[in-house]
Design a protein around this motif. Structure first.
Motif, PDB file in Angstrom:
ATOM      1  N   PHE A 156      11.165   9.957  -7.517  1.00 34.57           N
ATOM      2  CA  PHE A 156      11.513   9.535  -8.866  1.00 34.57           C
ATOM      3  C   PHE A 156      11.671  10.728  -9.800  1.00 34.57           C
ATOM      4  O   PHE A 156      12.531  10.730 -10.690  1.00 34.57           O
ATOM      5  N   THR A 157      10.856  11.773  -9.602  1.00 32.54           N
ATOM      6  CA  THR A 157      11.010  12.977 -10.418  1.00 32.54           C
ATOM      7  C   THR A 157      12.391  13.566 -10.246  1.00 32.54           C
ATOM      8  O   THR A 157      13.050  13.967 -11.215  1.00 32.54           O
ATOM      9  N   LYS A 158      12.851  13.619  -9.005  1.00 36.20           N
ATOM     10  CA  LYS A 158      14.171  14.200  -8.733  1.00 36.20           C
ATOM     11  C   LYS A 158      15.296  13.338  -9.305  1.00 36.20           C
ATOM     12  O   LYS A 158      16.308  13.865  -9.780  1.00 36.20           O
ATOM     13  N   LEU A 159      15.110  12.026  -9.266  1.00 31.09           N
ATOM     14  CA  LEU A 159      16.117  11.144  -9.848  1.00 31.09           C
ATOM     15  C   LEU A 159      16.220  11.359 -11.363  1.00 31.09           C
ATOM     16  O   LEU A 159      17.314  11.373 -11.929  1.00 31.09           O
ATOM     17  N   ILE A 160      15.069  11.523 -12.015  1.00 29.29           N
ATOM     18  CA  ILE A 160      15.061  11.778 -13.462  1.00 29.29           C
ATOM     19  C   ILE A 160      15.674  13.147 -13.760  1.00 29.29           C
ATOM     20  O   ILE A 160      16.465  13.300 -14.700  1.00 29.29           O
ATOM     21  N   ALA A 161      15.322  14.141 -12.954  1.00 31.75           N
ATOM     22  CA  ALA A 161      15.870  15.484 -13.144  1.00 31.75           C
ATOM     23  C   ALA A 161      17.390  15.468 -13.008  1.00 31.75           C
ATOM     24  O   ALA A 161      18.110  16.098 -13.795  1.00 31.75           O
ATOM     25  N   LYS A 162      17.879  14.742 -12.017  1.00 32.69           N
ATOM     26  CA  LYS A 162      19.327  14.635 -11.812  1.00 32.69           C
ATOM     27  C   LYS A 162      20.001  14.005 -13.024  1.00 32.69           C
ATOM     28  O   LYS A 162      21.035  14.475 -13.497  1.00 32.69           O
ATOM     29  N   ASN A 163      19.407  12.934 -13.546  1.00 34.72           N
ATOM     30  CA  ASN A 163      19.970  12.237 -14.697  1.00 34.72           C
ATOM     31  C   ASN A 163      19.962  13.116 -15.951  1.00 34.72           C
ATOM     32  O   ASN A 163      20.827  12.986 -16.819  1.00 34.72           O
ATOM     33  N   ALA A 164      18.961  14.016 -16.020  1.00 36.37           N
ATOM     34  CA  ALA A 164      18.852  14.916 -17.170  1.00 36.37           C
ATOM     35  C   ALA A 164      19.642  16.208 -16.982  1.00 36.37           C
ATOM     36  O   ALA A 164      19.538  17.123 -17.799  1.00 36.37           O
ATOM     37  N   ALA A 165      20.404  16.279 -15.882  1.00 35.72           N
ATOM     38  CA  ALA A 165      21.212  17.468 -15.572  1.00 35.72           C
ATOM     39  C   ALA A 165      20.355  18.719 -15.416  1.00 35.72           C
ATOM     40  O   ALA A 165      20.733  19.811 -15.834  1.00 35.72           O
ATOM     41  N   VAL A 166      19.184  18.547 -14.810  1.00 34.55           N
ATOM     42  CA  VAL A 166      18.301  19.674 -14.506  1.00 34.55           C
ATOM     43  C   VAL A 166      18.622  20.168 -13.101  1.00 34.55           C
ATOM     44  O   VAL A 166      18.585  19.391 -12.141  1.00 34.55           O
ATOM     45  N   PRO A 167      18.955  21.448 -12.924  1.00 40.47           N
ATOM     46  CA  PRO A 167      19.324  21.962 -11.598  1.00 40.47           C
ATOM     47  C   PRO A 167      18.143  21.938 -10.628  1.00 40.47           C
ATOM     48  O   PRO A 167      17.025  22.294 -10.992  1.00 40.47           O
ATOM     49  N   GLN A 168      18.400  21.509  -9.392  1.00 42.11           N
ATOM     50  CA  GLN A 168      17.348  21.422  -8.383  1.00 42.11           C
ATOM     51  C   GLN A 168      17.956  21.571  -6.989  1.00 42.11           C
ATOM     52  O   GLN A 168      19.176  21.517  -6.819  1.00 42.11           O
ATOM     53  N   ALA A 169      17.090  21.757  -5.998  1.00 38.97           N
ATOM     54  CA  ALA A 169      17.546  21.908  -4.613  1.00 38.97           C
ATOM     55  C   ALA A 169      18.087  20.586  -4.086  1.00 38.97           C
ATOM     56  O   ALA A 169      17.734  19.506  -4.562  1.00 38.97           O
ATOM     57  N   LYS A 170      18.952  20.661  -3.070  1.00 33.01           N
ATOM     58  CA  LYS A 170      19.461  19.458  -2.414  1.00 33.01           C
ATOM     59  C   LYS A 170      18.318  18.787  -1.641  1.00 33.01           C
ATOM     60  O   LYS A 170      17.411  19.460  -1.148  1.00 33.01           O
ATOM     61  N   TYR A 171      18.392  17.474  -1.518  1.00 34.44           N
ATOM     62  CA  TYR A 171      17.311  16.750  -0.840  1.00 34.44           C
ATOM     63  C   TYR A 171      17.818  15.410  -0.311  1.00 34.44           C
ATOM     64  O   TYR A 171      18.873  14.915  -0.721  1.00 34.44           O
ATOM     65  N   ILE A 172      17.053  14.836   0.594  1.00 34.10           N
ATOM     66  CA  ILE A 172      17.216  13.442   1.000  1.00 34.10           C
ATOM     67  C   ILE A 172      15.818  12.839   1.072  1.00 34.10           C
ATOM     68  O   ILE A 172      14.821  13.558   1.168  1.00 34.10           O
ATOM     69  N   TRP A 173      15.748  11.506   1.024  1.00 35.77           N
ATOM     70  CA  TRP A 173      14.451  10.858   1.168  1.00 35.77           C
ATOM     71  C   TRP A 173      14.616   9.571   1.952  1.00 35.77           C
ATOM     72  O   TRP A 173      15.718   9.024   2.069  1.00 35.77           O
ATOM     73  N   PHE A 174      13.522   9.113   2.534  1.00 35.61           N
ATOM     74  CA  PHE A 174      13.563   7.893   3.332  1.00 35.61           C
ATOM     75  C   PHE A 174      12.183   7.265   3.411  1.00 35.61           C
ATOM     76  O   PHE A 174      11.171   7.902   3.088  1.00 35.61           O
ATOM     77  N   GLN A 175      12.151   6.008   3.831  1.00 33.47           N
ATOM     78  CA  GLN A 175      10.902   5.267   3.968  1.00 33.47           C
ATOM     79  C   GLN A 175      10.285   5.514   5.352  1.00 33.47           C
ATOM     80  O   GLN A 175      10.999   5.839   6.310  1.00 33.47           O
ATOM     81  N   LYS A 176       8.993   5.323   5.426  1.00 35.67           N
ATOM     82  CA  LYS A 176       8.265   5.513   6.681  1.00 35.67           C
ATOM     83  C   LYS A 176       8.827   4.639   7.800  1.00 35.67           C
ATOM     84  O   LYS A 176       8.861   5.049   8.969  1.00 35.67           O
ATOM     85  N   GLU A 177       9.283   3.420   7.435  1.00 44.46           N
ATOM     86  CA  GLU A 177       9.800   2.493   8.438  1.00 44.46           C
ATOM     87  C   GLU A 177      11.023   3.053   9.170  1.00 44.46           C
ATOM     88  O   GLU A 177      11.309   2.671  10.310  1.00 44.46           O
ATOM     89  N   GLU A 178      11.737   3.951   8.515  1.00 41.77           N
ATOM     90  CA  GLU A 178      12.946   4.523   9.108  1.00 41.77           C
ATOM     91  C   GLU A 178      12.647   5.508  10.231  1.00 41.77           C
ATOM     92  O   GLU A 178      13.560   5.944  10.945  1.00 41.77           O
ATOM     93  N   LEU A 179      11.371   5.852  10.401  1.00 44.67           N
ATOM     94  CA  LEU A 179      11.001   6.781  11.475  1.00 44.67           C
ATOM     95  C   LEU A 179      11.224   6.184  12.852  1.00 44.67           C
ATOM     96  O   LEU A 179      11.235   6.907  13.856  1.00 44.67           O
ATOM     97  N   GLU A 180      11.421   4.871  12.911  1.00 39.26           N
ATOM     98  CA  GLU A 180      11.679   4.225  14.199  1.00 39.26           C
ATOM     99  C   GLU A 180      12.968   4.757  14.821  1.00 39.26           C
ATOM    100  O   GLU A 180      13.125   4.753  16.039  1.00 39.26           O
ATOM    101  N   ASP A 181      13.906   5.185  13.995  1.00 37.50           N
ATOM    102  CA  ASP A 181      15.141   5.805  14.496  1.00 37.50           C
ATOM    103  C   ASP A 181      15.134   7.276  14.091  1.00 37.50           C
ATOM    104  O   ASP A 181      15.884   7.703  13.216  1.00 37.50           O
ATOM    105  N   MET A 182      14.259   8.032  14.744  1.00 38.38           N
ATOM    106  CA  MET A 182      14.067   9.438  14.383  1.00 38.38           C
ATOM    107  C   MET A 182      15.322  10.263  14.591  1.00 38.38           C
ATOM    108  O   MET A 182      15.632  11.160  13.797  1.00 38.38           O
TER     109      MET A 182
END
Length: 357
Positions: free
Chosen positions: A139-165
């Motif tokens: 959520f911090t990164k989503l807010i930073a993006k909306n505020a046009a604050v420069p940040q590193a590239k990232y992805i995120w996922f839920q724990k349940e998605e680990l089933e398809d590692m």
């Protein structure tokens, strides 16, 4: 002069229990006893609330539990009190301010702030919403993006998605590549964070992060320097100078922060005036974007190749240990720890946070 009663709340059930005890020890020692009556209240790792009245050094060592008495903060808005329980009898102790010197889950994430809002007791630090969104790195990164604050590239996922590692690994390799950093979304003090250099270490890092949270975030590795600055205030925050972190380990993980004496901080950071101005400007911008109040520490990267300043994360209850950057930055600016604690208490008492009465 009637002293105001201040509760310093420490410990807690998070993985940062020990760091919280160290922070609380510093805070208690620095609060002006002529102006405030300080009541230390600890939460054990099992979640038991206890009021402690012995030597402050026992809080740091963990011995405090042997000499403590059951007590809880009442959620009753009319009481605004600590309820001390002695031999089955309840003693009501009026409270003016609470300092939630709690790091990590159940303390820095809006939960304890919600209890204090219900109780109508002013408290040091950010409110429920800002505490919650800053604790969650996604959520911090989503807010930073909306505020046009420069940040590193990232992805995120839920724990349940680990089933398809294999699918997750493919996503990371396609968007970020190696090396990259894998983090639980909701921990502080670099707990559960790993640097992945290949597929094998990436899988291990994802599994480790999943032990701490149901959301995992993976970020591109930024080759460069690490900086921090401190923010203080409510509606009109003030930003400190900038300090540089020189970790002894490959990155600034929990052990490098608190257990490795070779990790160093340099204050003020050896950067240009323009670079410092950029860091401080972004710090104020993200602080206001998340509706910060009281205090926060904001962390940055400066990319070696391009010189870009990238926001890393914001910590709404930064450490107050002997090696913590937040108070050291203000001391460099001429603000002692005692003056800082006085200011934080005053900010809590004057914050317009919707508390009734």
């Amino acid at each position: 002069m009637n002293r105001k009663t201040v509760i310093v709340l420490f410990g807690g059930q998070s993985s940062e229990h020990e760091v919280s005890r160290m922070s609380a020890t510093t805070m208690i020692n620095e609060i002006d006893s002529k102006k405030y009556q300080v009541i230390p209240v600890g939460i054990t790792k099992e979640g038991e609330w206890l009021v402690y009245t012995g030597p402050t050094e026992h809080i740091k060592t963990g011995q405090w539990e042997k000499y403590a008495t059951p007590a809880i903060i009442s959620p009753d808005a009319k009481q605004k009190a600590l309820l001390k329980i002695v031999n089955g009898h309840v003693k009501v102790i009026p409270v003016d301010v609470v300092i939630p010197a709690l790091h990590g889950a159940w303390g820095e994430d809006g939960t304890i702030q919600g209890l204090l809002e219900m109780a109508c007791i002013p408290y040091v630090g950010c409110g429920v919403l800002s505490s919650a969104v800053c604790m969650d790195k996604v959520f911090t990164k989503l807010i930073a993006k909306n505020a046009a604050v420069p940040q590193a590239k990232y992805i995120w996922f839920q724990k349940e998605e680990l089933e398809d590692m294999d699918k997750l690994v493919e996503r990371v390799e396609k968007k970020l590549g190696y090396p990259c950093f894998v983090k639980p979304a909701n921990t502080g003090s670099s707990v559960g964070i790993s640097k992945a250099k290949n597929k094998e270490t990436l899988v291990n890092a994802i599994n480790l992060a999943a032990e701490y949270d149901r959301k995992i975030i993976v970020e591109e590795a930024i080759i460069g320097r690490e900086f921090e600055c401190s923010v203080l205030g409510n509606e009109a925050p003030v930003v400190s100078g900038v300090g540089e972190v020189l970790p002894a380990a490959e990155f600034y993980d929990y052990d490098a922060k608190y257990n490795n004496s070779e990790s160093r901080t340099v204050i003020p950071a050896p950067i240009t005036a323009e670079e410092e101005k950029t860091i401080r400007k972004i710090a104020a911008k993200i602080y206001q974007a998340v509706d910060g109040s009281g205090l926060s520490r904001v962390d940055f990267f400066m990319e070696e190749e391009t010189g870009r300043v990238l926001f890393n994360e914001i910590n709404t209850m930064p450490g107050f240990t002997a090696i913590s950057m937040y108070p050291m930055l203000w001391e460099t600016a001429g603000v002692t720890k005692a003056e800082l604690m006085d200011c934080l208490i005053e900010l809590a008492l004057t914050r317009d946070n919707g508390i009734r009465g």
